[in-house]
Design a protein around this motif. Sequence first.
Motif, PDB file in Angstrom:
ATOM      1  N   ILE A  11       0.837  -1.207   0.000  1.00  0.00           N
ATOM      2  CA  ILE A  11       0.000   0.000   0.000  1.00  0.00           C
ATOM      3  C   ILE A  11       0.867   1.250   0.000  1.00  0.00           C
ATOM      4  O   ILE A  11       0.581   2.214  -0.712  1.00  0.00           O
ATOM      5  CB  ILE A  11      -0.968  -0.009   1.194  1.00  0.00           C
ATOM      6  N   ARG A  12       1.936   1.245   0.785  1.00  0.00           N
ATOM      7  CA  ARG A  12       2.843   2.402   0.810  1.00  0.00           C
ATOM      8  C   ARG A  12       3.468   2.649  -0.556  1.00  0.00           C
ATOM      9  O   ARG A  12       3.595   3.796  -0.995  1.00  0.00           O
ATOM     10  CB  ARG A  12       3.939   2.195   1.854  1.00  0.00           C
ATOM     11  N   ASN A  17       3.679   5.908  -5.370  1.00  0.00           N
ATOM     12  CA  ASN A  17       3.602   5.973  -6.820  1.00  0.00           C
ATOM     13  C   ASN A  17       2.510   6.953  -7.256  1.00  0.00           C
ATOM     14  O   ASN A  17       2.713   7.744  -8.176  1.00  0.00           O
ATOM     15  CB  ASN A  17       3.346   4.585  -7.401  1.00  0.00           C
ATOM     16  N   ALA A  18       1.365   6.902  -6.595  1.00  0.00           N
ATOM     17  CA  ALA A  18       0.276   7.822  -6.921  1.00  0.00           C
ATOM     18  C   ALA A  18       0.687   9.270  -6.645  1.00  0.00           C
ATOM     19  O   ALA A  18       0.371  10.173  -7.427  1.00  0.00           O
ATOM     20  CB  ALA A  18      -0.972   7.459  -6.121  1.00  0.00           C
ATOM     21  N   LEU A  19       1.391   9.493  -5.550  1.00  0.00           N
ATOM     22  CA  LEU A  19       1.849  10.851  -5.224  1.00  0.00           C
ATOM     23  C   LEU A  19       2.842  11.370  -6.249  1.00  0.00           C
ATOM     24  O   LEU A  19       2.786  12.531  -6.650  1.00  0.00           O
ATOM     25  CB  LEU A  19       2.491  10.883  -3.843  1.00  0.00           C
TER      26      LEU A  19
END
Length: 59
Positions: A11-12, A17-19
């Motif tokens: 999840i981290r 990656n999304a950030l």
Amino acid sequence: MVTGETQTTRIRMLYLNALLNQEIAFFDNQISTGEVVEKMSGDTILIQDAMGEKITKQK
């Protein structure tokens, strides 16, 4: 407990990656670096704790 840690790590990585795929203006206007770190740490710790409790109770 290992499952919770494995999922939390995954999840981290997805969160980071999304950030990193956000427009730079997102960080200028929407959120500060400290808030990003605080939210990511707090949320993933809650997830890890919840997963650890569920797996322990099922055994």
